[in-house]
Design a protein around this motif. Structure first.
Motif, short mmCIF file in Angstrom:
data_model
loop_
_atom_site.label_atom_id
_atom_site.label_comp_id
_atom_site.label_asym_id
_atom_site.label_seq_id
_atom_site.Cartn_x
_atom_site.Cartn_y
_atom_site.Cartn_z
N LEU A 23 35.45 24.66 56.43
CA LEU A 23 36.04 25.58 57.41
C LEU A 23 35.20 26.83 57.64
O LEU A 23 35.54 27.65 58.47
N ASN A 24 34.15 27.00 56.86
CA ASN A 24 33.34 28.21 56.94
C ASN A 24 34.21 29.45 56.71
O ASN A 24 34.25 30.39 57.50
N VAL A 25 34.90 29.41 55.59
CA VAL A 25 35.79 30.51 55.21
C VAL A 25 35.14 31.26 54.06
O VAL A 25 34.48 30.66 53.21
N THR A 26 35.28 32.58 54.03
CA THR A 26 34.54 33.38 53.05
C THR A 26 35.14 33.45 51.65
O THR A 26 34.61 34.13 50.78
N LEU A 27 36.26 32.77 51.41
CA LEU A 27 36.89 32.84 50.08
C LEU A 27 35.98 32.27 49.01
O LEU A 27 35.49 31.15 49.13
N LYS A 28 35.77 33.06 47.95
CA LYS A 28 34.93 32.60 46.86
C LYS A 28 35.81 32.26 45.64
O LYS A 28 36.97 32.62 45.58
N HIS A 29 35.15 31.61 44.68
CA HIS A 29 35.89 31.22 43.48
C HIS A 29 36.50 32.46 42.80
O HIS A 29 37.62 32.43 42.30
N THR A 30 35.73 33.55 42.82
CA THR A 30 36.19 34.76 42.14
C THR A 30 37.33 35.47 42.89
O THR A 30 37.90 36.42 42.36
N ASP A 31 37.63 35.02 44.08
CA ASP A 31 38.76 35.63 44.82
C ASP A 31 40.09 35.01 44.38
O ASP A 31 41.16 35.48 44.78
N ILE A 32 39.99 33.95 43.60
CA ILE A 32 41.23 33.29 43.16
C ILE A 32 41.85 34.11 42.03
O ILE A 32 41.22 34.36 41.00
N ARG A 33 43.05 34.56 42.27
CA ARG A 33 43.82 35.16 41.19
C ARG A 33 45.19 34.50 41.30
O ARG A 33 46.07 34.95 42.04
N PRO A 34 45.35 33.38 40.59
CA PRO A 34 46.51 32.54 40.78
C PRO A 34 47.77 33.11 40.13
O PRO A 34 47.70 34.10 39.39
N GLU A 35 48.87 32.48 40.38
CA GLU A 35 50.14 32.94 39.81
C GLU A 35 50.08 33.02 38.29
O GLU A 35 50.62 33.96 37.69
N SER A 36 49.39 32.06 37.66
CA SER A 36 49.37 32.05 36.19
C SER A 36 48.70 33.30 35.61
O SER A 36 48.94 33.66 34.46
N ALA A 37 47.87 33.98 36.41
CA ALA A 37 47.19 35.17 35.92
C ALA A 37 48.18 36.27 35.57
O ALA A 37 47.85 37.21 34.84
N TYR A 38 49.39 36.17 36.11
CA TYR A 38 50.38 37.22 35.87
C TYR A 38 51.40 36.82 34.81
O TYR A 38 52.37 37.53 34.56
N ASN A 39 51.17 35.66 34.19
CA ASN A 39 52.12 35.13 33.22
C ASN A 39 52.52 36.15 32.16
O ASN A 39 53.70 36.33 31.87
N ASP A 40 51.52 36.82 31.61
CA ASP A 40 51.80 37.74 30.51
C ASP A 40 52.52 39.01 30.96
O ASP A 40 53.02 39.77 30.13
N ASP A 41 52.53 39.28 32.26
CA ASP A 41 53.17 40.51 32.75
C ASP A 41 54.66 40.32 33.03
O ASP A 41 55.38 41.30 33.22
N LEU A 42 55.09 39.06 33.12
CA LEU A 42 56.43 38.81 33.65
C LEU A 42 57.54 39.36 32.76
O LEU A 42 58.50 39.97 33.24
N ALA A 43 57.37 39.20 31.44
CA ALA A 43 58.39 39.69 30.52
C ALA A 43 58.48 41.22 30.61
O ALA A 43 59.57 41.80 30.56
N THR A 44 57.33 41.85 30.74
CA THR A 44 57.29 43.32 30.85
C THR A 44 58.01 43.78 32.12
O THR A 44 58.77 44.75 32.09
#
Ligand code: ARG
Length: 578
Positions: free
Chosen positions: A247-268
């Motif tokens: 698609l010629n889209v500029t998203l890079k691998h490092t732009d991925i910050r998936p839902e699981s990245a916030y796992n440890d914050d949820l309880a807080t």
């Protein structure tokens, strides 16, 4: 400064000199009809109403105080009190020369911001489908435009990689791998794999229990489940990234910050919401009741932040990500390109995050919804058998159709060139068809119109670009050789010049409102103005004096630069010939 702002300043000064109160606007617009000047100042009517005087007489007073020396060569009053401004050709020539010397083509923000753009964000449990196409394409165009204007853009691909379905999926993966299957093959078609595991889940009790058990294990960090999950995620992400490349889209691998990245914050987040007495227990779940979003009867809007079984939800993760974007990424503005059907969710998250203090007061939170992609039958876009259309299939078909079309137009093209042109035209057509429609409306996906060489389409603009390039080939003048002395004399040159000078303003508008169709309409009008110019103003004819030829070549060059830059901001590529 744009011509419009310059005129605005001058007319306001004249209005002040005519004793008109400062609150009265100058109302500068581009004249819509030929013969009425290039710009109009329409402020005298409203001002006269306020001052209870005659608008034509007031317009006369404004004109008497109006200093447009070196800018306009004629100013006249028309109708009830319109002030028509005819710009001086010498002024336009000079402006155009400055534009051509400007690497950024007149686009620059005076107030750079940090802008987080959340787009694409597919769910990894399944294959990316057409529903994610709009978010990906529109979000990318806006991100590119913001960046070009000088903002610091942080792309966030909030991929859905966490949630109950993953228990089922990894249980299925474990079984298939146990039977000697390779990961890549098992997950070659995620849609099929999802259906298989769903069937398994519905029909086999033992499997369903295991799937539920695996969700809990996964979320508590069990190594075996984590490993299976990671294998699944890696392949699913690779599927999405292949589409981004196509698609010629500029998203890079490092732009991925998936839902699981916030796992440890949820309880807080939960305990904080409880401490602030925002979250309360309701039937075993933790819920925040938002009075701010109450319905007509006064019932508050409930946001569940933890299910009765202890699981967290989509909203909880979004609260955590919003807090991260505000306090860690230090965003001034956060844009969410998500389907209109998630409007309530976004409203709840924004309201709650603000209330809980997860974002600071002057940050701008914007949900930029879009409508649904429809088939020609006016119903949501589906395959003939009613299934969801896979993006890879859709893009493949686009390229095939474009190749056939280009071959039909130009049979002398080599196979290599054809592959390149087909890719650019096919993908460009799909993207442009989406981007050129008002984002908030539903739109009809139609191969014939999007691939047409006439009208507001990508092929039309790409073709216009190749026509300009062919002039330079014919002229034998290299781009860099064109003398930049521009001399506007003909009406068609003037109209084109005015269009070229609007580029920066148009981009500013796209950045402010996140509506890429504004840029599309602009490029279409620009290409059309160019075609008229090209017909009326000969360039390479024998008897054309060299200064005129060079000036026109410089105008051609500037037009091609703006076309290519504008298309690039839409993520659409150009080519030398087609
Ligand atoms: N994964 C979601 C979906 O497919 C979109 C996520 C959008 N971003 C967000 N921060 N909620 O519907």
């Amino acid at each position: 400064m744009s011509i419009k702002s310059l005129l605005d300043q001058r007319v306001l000064a004249a209005m002040a000199a005519a004793n008109i109160p400062g609150e009265c606007p100058a109302n500068i617009t581009i004249s819509s009809r030929t013969g009425f000047g290039d710009f109009q100042a329409n402020g005298s009517m409203a001002a006269a109403k306020r001052l209870k005087t005659n608008p034509r007489e007031l317009a006369q007073q404004i004109v008497e105080n109006l200093d447009l020396r070196g800018i306009a060569d004629k100013v006249e009053i028309a109708g009830p009190g319109f002030i028509n401004i005819h710009l001086a050709p010498a002024f336009l020539s000079e402006q155009l020369q400055c534009l051509s010397a400007d690497k950024k083509l007149g686009a620059n923000t005076p107030t750079p911001q940090t802008v987080v753009v959340d787009y694409s964000s597919p769910n990894l449990a399944k294959e990316m489908h057409v529903g994610h196409l709009r978010s990906t394409i529109i979000g990318d165009a806006v991100a590119r435009t913001l960046e070009y204007l000088g903002h610091s853009v942080i792309r966030q691909n909030h991929m859905g990689d966490w949630g109950t379905q993953f228990g089922m999926l990894i249980a299925e993966l474990e079984e298939q791998l146990g039977e000697g299957e390779q990961v890549e093959l098992a997950l070659g078609d995620l849609e099929v794999f999802y259906q298989q595991s769903k069937k398994h889940f519905d029909e086999d009790r033992g499997f369903a229990d295991k799937a539920r058990d695996y969700v809990v294990k996964l979320q508590s960090g069990d190594a075996h489940c984590r490993k299976l999950w990671q294998q699944f995620i890696d392949i699913s992400v690779a599927h999405s990234e292949a589409i981004y490349r196509d698609l010629n889209v500029t998203l890079k691998h490092t732009d991925i910050r998936p839902e699981s990245a916030y796992n440890d914050d949820l309880a807080t987040i939960l305990s904080d919401l409880q401490q602030q007495q925002l979250a309360v227990e309701d039937q075993g779940a933790q819920v925040v009741f938002l009075q701010e979003l109450a319905d007509k009867k006064g019932n508050p809007s409930p946001v569940i932040v933890q299910k009765s079984g202890g699981g967290y939800l989509y909203a909880t993760t979004d609260l955590a990500s919003l807090r991260y974007r505000s306090s860690t990424l230090k965003a001034d503005r956060i844009l969410y390109f998500i389907d209109a059907r998630q409007s309530l969710h976004m409203k709840q998250v924004f309201t709650l995050a603000t209330k809980a203090g997860y974002v600071t007061g002057n940050i701008s939170l914007e949900h930029l919804p879009f409508g649904t992609m429809m088939g020609k039958d006016g119903k949501p876009f589906k395959t003939r058998s009613g299934g969801t259309v896979k993006l890879t299939d859709l893009l493949e078909e686009a390229v095939e159709r474009a190749c056939a079309l280009v071959k039909e137009k130009n049979s002398a093209i080599s196979a290599d060139e054809m592959a390149e042109i087909g890719q650019k035209v096919g993908i460009g057509a799909v993207k442009y068809a989406d981007l050129s429609k008002t984002r908030t409306n539903d739109y009809i996906f139609d191969w014939e119109t999007m691939l047409s060489f006439e009208g507001n389409t990508a092929p039309y603009l790409q073709y216009a670009y190749t026509r300009i390039r062919s002039i330079f080939r014919k002229a034998g003048t290299k781009y860099s050789d064109v003398s930049q002395r521009i001399n506007i004399s003909e009406d068609q040159e003037k109209i084109l010049a005015l269009k070229l000078l609007q580029f920066g303003e148009v981009l500013q508008q796209v950045a402010d409102d996140a509506y890429p169709h504004i840029l599309c309409s602009y490029l279409y009008e620009l290409a059309s103005a160019y075609m008229v110019f090209y017909e009326h103003c000969p360039i390479l004819k024998e008897n054309i004096p060299s200064e005129i030829r060079d000036s026109r070549l410089a105008i051609c060059q500037l037009t091609s630069r703006i076309l290519a830059q504008g298309l690039d901001l839409l993520g659409i590529e150009v080519m030398e010939q087609m």
